[in-house]
Design a protein around this motif. Sequence first.
Motif, PDB file in Angstrom:
ATOM      1  N   VAL A 137       0.854  -1.184   0.000  1.00  0.00           N
ATOM      2  CA  VAL A 137       0.000   0.000   0.000  1.00  0.00           C
ATOM      3  C   VAL A 137       0.888   1.232   0.000  1.00  0.00           C
ATOM      4  O   VAL A 137       1.884   1.301   0.729  1.00  0.00           O
ATOM      5  CB  VAL A 137      -0.943   0.020   1.220  1.00  0.00           C
ATOM      6  N   ALA A 138       0.553   2.217  -0.834  1.00  0.00           N
ATOM      7  CA  ALA A 138       1.265   3.498  -0.848  1.00  0.00           C
ATOM      8  C   ALA A 138       0.367   4.561  -0.213  1.00  0.00           C
ATOM      9  O   ALA A 138      -0.840   4.601  -0.459  1.00  0.00           O
ATOM     10  CB  ALA A 138       1.626   3.905  -2.273  1.00  0.00           C
ATOM     11  N   LEU A 139       0.977   5.383   0.610  1.00  0.00           N
ATOM     12  CA  LEU A 139       0.276   6.442   1.317  1.00  0.00           C
ATOM     13  C   LEU A 139       0.758   7.788   0.769  1.00  0.00           C
ATOM     14  O   LEU A 139       1.943   8.109   0.852  1.00  0.00           O
ATOM     15  CB  LEU A 139       0.574   6.329   2.813  1.00  0.00           C
ATOM     16  N   LEU A 140      -0.164   8.544   0.174  1.00  0.00           N
ATOM     17  CA  LEU A 140       0.165   9.848  -0.401  1.00  0.00           C
ATOM     18  C   LEU A 140      -0.605  10.945   0.324  1.00  0.00           C
ATOM     19  O   LEU A 140      -1.710  10.722   0.823  1.00  0.00           O
ATOM     20  CB  LEU A 140      -0.214   9.903  -1.886  1.00  0.00           C
ATOM     21  N   GLY A 141      -0.022  12.118   0.351  1.00  0.00           N
ATOM     22  CA  GLY A 141      -0.697  13.261   0.954  1.00  0.00           C
ATOM     23  C   GLY A 141       0.215  14.466   0.944  1.00  0.00           C
ATOM     24  O   GLY A 141       1.440  14.327   0.925  1.00  0.00           O
ATOM     25  N   LYS A 142      -0.391  15.633   0.971  1.00  0.00           N
ATOM     26  CA  LYS A 142       0.398  16.868   0.986  1.00  0.00           C
ATOM     27  C   LYS A 142       0.985  17.090   2.373  1.00  0.00           C
ATOM     28  O   LYS A 142       0.699  16.362   3.322  1.00  0.00           O
ATOM     29  CB  LYS A 142      -0.493  18.057   0.596  1.00  0.00           C
ATOM     30  N   SER A 143       1.781  18.132   2.478  1.00  0.00           N
ATOM     31  CA  SER A 143       2.332  18.524   3.768  1.00  0.00           C
ATOM     32  C   SER A 143       1.193  18.788   4.749  1.00  0.00           C
ATOM     33  O   SER A 143       0.197  19.416   4.402  1.00  0.00           O
ATOM     34  CB  SER A 143       3.182  19.785   3.591  1.00  0.00           C
ATOM     35  N   GLY A 144       1.348  18.287   5.955  1.00  0.00           N
ATOM     36  CA  GLY A 144       0.309  18.476   6.959  1.00  0.00           C
ATOM     37  C   GLY A 144      -0.720  17.376   7.004  1.00  0.00           C
ATOM     38  O   GLY A 144      -1.658  17.424   7.796  1.00  0.00           O
ATOM     39  N   SER A 145      -0.538  16.338   6.161  1.00  0.00           N
ATOM     40  CA  SER A 145      -1.521  15.247   6.142  1.00  0.00           C
ATOM     41  C   SER A 145      -1.241  14.184   7.201  1.00  0.00           C
ATOM     42  O   SER A 145      -2.065  13.309   7.420  1.00  0.00           O
ATOM     43  CB  SER A 145      -1.568  14.599   4.753  1.00  0.00           C
ATOM     44  N   GLY A 146      -0.078  14.243   7.834  1.00  0.00           N
ATOM     45  CA  GLY A 146       0.206  13.312   8.937  1.00  0.00           C
ATOM     46  C   GLY A 146       0.671  11.936   8.506  1.00  0.00           C
ATOM     47  O   GLY A 146       0.534  10.970   9.259  1.00  0.00           O
ATOM     48  N   LYS A 147       1.252  11.827   7.302  1.00  0.00           N
ATOM     49  CA  LYS A 147       1.669  10.509   6.792  1.00  0.00           C
ATOM     50  C   LYS A 147       2.695   9.848   7.727  1.00  0.00           C
ATOM     51  O   LYS A 147       2.547   8.684   8.113  1.00  0.00           O
ATOM     52  CB  LYS A 147       2.273  10.646   5.389  1.00  0.00           C
ATOM     53  N   SER A 148       3.745  10.593   8.063  1.00  0.00           N
ATOM     54  CA  SER A 148       4.802  10.026   8.902  1.00  0.00           C
ATOM     55  C   SER A 148       4.291   9.757  10.312  1.00  0.00           C
ATOM     56  O   SER A 148       4.685   8.757  10.939  1.00  0.00           O
ATOM     57  CB  SER A 148       6.014  10.970   8.947  1.00  0.00           C
ATOM     58  N   THR A 149       3.415  10.611  10.810  1.00  0.00           N
ATOM     59  CA  THR A 149       2.815  10.382  12.134  1.00  0.00           C
ATOM     60  C   THR A 149       2.033   9.078  12.137  1.00  0.00           C
ATOM     61  O   THR A 149       2.112   8.282  13.088  1.00  0.00           O
ATOM     62  CB  THR A 149       1.890  11.557  12.506  1.00  0.00           C
ATOM     63  N   MET A 150       1.288   8.848  11.072  1.00  0.00           N
ATOM     64  CA  MET A 150       0.498   7.618  10.950  1.00  0.00           C
ATOM     65  C   MET A 150       1.407   6.389  10.971  1.00  0.00           C
ATOM     66  O   MET A 150       1.112   5.387  11.641  1.00  0.00           O
ATOM     67  CB  MET A 150      -0.304   7.678   9.653  1.00  0.00           C
ATOM     68  N   LEU A 151       2.528   6.448  10.266  1.00  0.00           N
ATOM     69  CA  LEU A 151       3.471   5.333  10.250  1.00  0.00           C
ATOM     70  C   LEU A 151       4.043   5.077  11.635  1.00  0.00           C
ATOM     71  O   LEU A 151       4.186   3.920  12.057  1.00  0.00           O
ATOM     72  CB  LEU A 151       4.616   5.621   9.266  1.00  0.00           C
ATOM     73  N   ARG A 152       4.385   6.132  12.334  1.00  0.00           N
ATOM     74  CA  ARG A 152       4.985   5.982  13.660  1.00  0.00           C
ATOM     75  C   ARG A 152       3.994   5.411  14.673  1.00  0.00           C
ATOM     76  O   ARG A 152       4.376   4.694  15.591  1.00  0.00           O
ATOM     77  CB  ARG A 152       5.565   7.321  14.121  1.00  0.00           C
ATOM     78  N   ILE A 153       2.724   5.715  14.489  1.00  0.00           N
ATOM     79  CA  ILE A 153       1.693   5.106  15.344  1.00  0.00           C
ATOM     80  C   ILE A 153       1.614   3.605  15.077  1.00  0.00           C
ATOM     81  O   ILE A 153       1.541   2.787  15.998  1.00  0.00           O
ATOM     82  CB  ILE A 153       0.328   5.797  15.105  1.00  0.00           C
ATOM     83  N   MET A 154       1.635   3.229  13.788  1.00  0.00           N
ATOM     84  CA  MET A 154       1.587   1.801  13.439  1.00  0.00           C
ATOM     85  C   MET A 154       2.793   1.045  13.984  1.00  0.00           C
ATOM     86  O   MET A 154       2.683  -0.113  14.398  1.00  0.00           O
ATOM     87  CB  MET A 154       1.538   1.632  11.924  1.00  0.00           C
ATOM     88  N   ALA A 155       3.955   1.702  13.940  1.00  0.00           N
ATOM     89  CA  ALA A 155       5.181   1.046  14.410  1.00  0.00           C
ATOM     90  C   ALA A 155       5.253   1.003  15.926  1.00  0.00           C
ATOM     91  O   ALA A 155       6.150   0.361  16.493  1.00  0.00           O
ATOM     92  CB  ALA A 155       6.405   1.782  13.859  1.00  0.00           C
ATOM     93  N   GLY A 156       4.334   1.683  16.604  1.00  0.00           N
ATOM     94  CA  GLY A 156       4.355   1.715  18.065  1.00  0.00           C
ATOM     95  C   GLY A 156       5.378   2.680  18.617  1.00  0.00           C
ATOM     96  O   GLY A 156       5.709   2.625  19.805  1.00  0.00           O
ATOM     97  N   LEU A 157       5.871   3.600  17.769  1.00  0.00           N
ATOM     98  CA  LEU A 157       6.889   4.554  18.228  1.00  0.00           C
ATOM     99  C   LEU A 157       6.271   5.729  18.969  1.00  0.00           C
ATOM    100  O   LEU A 157       6.910   6.331  19.834  1.00  0.00           O
ATOM    101  CB  LEU A 157       7.705   5.070  17.036  1.00  0.00           C
ATOM    102  N   ILE A 158       5.027   6.083  18.615  1.00  0.00           N
ATOM    103  CA  ILE A 158       4.284   7.103  19.344  1.00  0.00           C
ATOM    104  C   ILE A 158       2.861   6.604  19.545  1.00  0.00           C
ATOM    105  O   ILE A 158       2.343   5.843  18.727  1.00  0.00           O
ATOM    106  CB  ILE A 158       4.270   8.469  18.606  1.00  0.00           C
ATOM    107  N   PRO A 159       2.215   7.009  20.638  1.00  0.00           N
ATOM    108  CA  PRO A 159       0.834   6.559  20.863  1.00  0.00           C
ATOM    109  C   PRO A 159      -0.160   7.458  20.147  1.00  0.00           C
ATOM    110  O   PRO A 159       0.105   8.639  19.899  1.00  0.00           O
ATOM    111  CB  PRO A 159       0.688   6.688  22.383  1.00  0.00           C
TER     112      PRO A 159
END
Length: 433
Positions: free
Chosen positions: A40-62
């Motif tokens: 799956v590819a995740l696309l979005g402009k700046s401010g869409s929270g793509k990296s935040t979403m990944l870090r939540i999945m990885a358990g790096l941030i709650p």
Amino acid sequence: MTQKNLIDLQNVAKSFKAADGTARLVLDKVNFQLKEGEIVALLGKSGSGKSTMLRIMAGLIPADHGDMTYRDKTIFGPVAGIAMVFQSFALFPWLTVQQNVELGLEAQGVPAAERERRADEVLELIGLAGFGGALPRELSGGMKQRVGIARALVTNPDVLLMDEAFSALDVLTGETLRNDMLELWEESRIPTKGILVVSHNIEEAVMMADRIIILDSDPGRVRCEVKIDLPRPRDVESVEVRALIDEVYGLMTMRHPQEANAGDSATHHLGYRLPDTDISRIEGVLDLLADTPFNGRADLPQLAEEAELSDEELFPTYEALGLLGLAVIEKGDISLTNLGQRYVEADQANKQELFGQQLLTHVPLAAHIRRNLETEANGSLPEARLLELLEEFMKEDEAKRVLEIAIEWGRYGEVYEYDYHTGRLTLPELEEN
């Protein structure tokens, strides 16, 4: 046969606190599933929270709200079956390639001999056999990212999360590494059951993914999904792939309701985050679009290729052109409006006048600044007052960026002036006296 969910996010929300303590919503009501056997590819402009979403999945941030599960088990912290590859390589410069790759295994308590064997195997798999004793400074960018991927793969991850893993590389190196990863996936030479790729490159997403998820911005929400049934490897020049690329470009450049209302005089949404682009890029794209071979209308991928700029660099410019009424974007194509055509044909003074008129009509922040300057007895405003206002809507650094853009655009359109020494905005007439 129904595919099992590897990762499942339900109504996930995440906020971060700004410097003044106010919360800024980054993700809101996000529902997403990564299933077995898919990329799956995740696309979005700046401010869409793509990296935040990944870090939540990885358990790096709650997350602040919602349910996050990996194979039906709640994610409370880092998950052994999930590995992540970062854009910045994130290698320890004082460790050899072998030692960098072994780090995850060492953290898991794997014995030294086993660590060495597994690291050797994955280095050979990823094309780095014989480089185990090298230091990161001795490697090219592509080789460093191969080390980053090897470090993730050596743990035999069930899920691989790739956060713009190819974006720091030149085009050819990134394409080669991407194809190598797809070959490992297609030939089942890695145990990974699902891959999620965050990218800003539309062509890359179409070439890799079984599904593309597009996020809205501010806050990040799932806007739409594009399913891709074409077999891999895919021919980037094929009619089917070009049609998909055009479709995704069209979806990515579709204006958010907040953006569409930004110039509505009844709305006056001062918290609108102006597109992060400058006058030279706006005019460069306009000139390119007006010139041969485009003659006022272009396919967005072709325009990007001609401009030699990335999608990430061009999307804010497209947004600015649409916002100012100089171009329209529809179904992956961009066309000059009548006003845009007049603009490119005008002399410099008339260009600036047209730009100023459109700025006051379509950018509430610029209109707000001008109105306030006209009501001030001395025709002058401190930027601090405007920053304070913007920080009600966004983080401090974002407020500064938005005001900087508004100042640059306003100065060019001769709507107001700005004194860099005093940090004050003034009416142009006062600057001339």
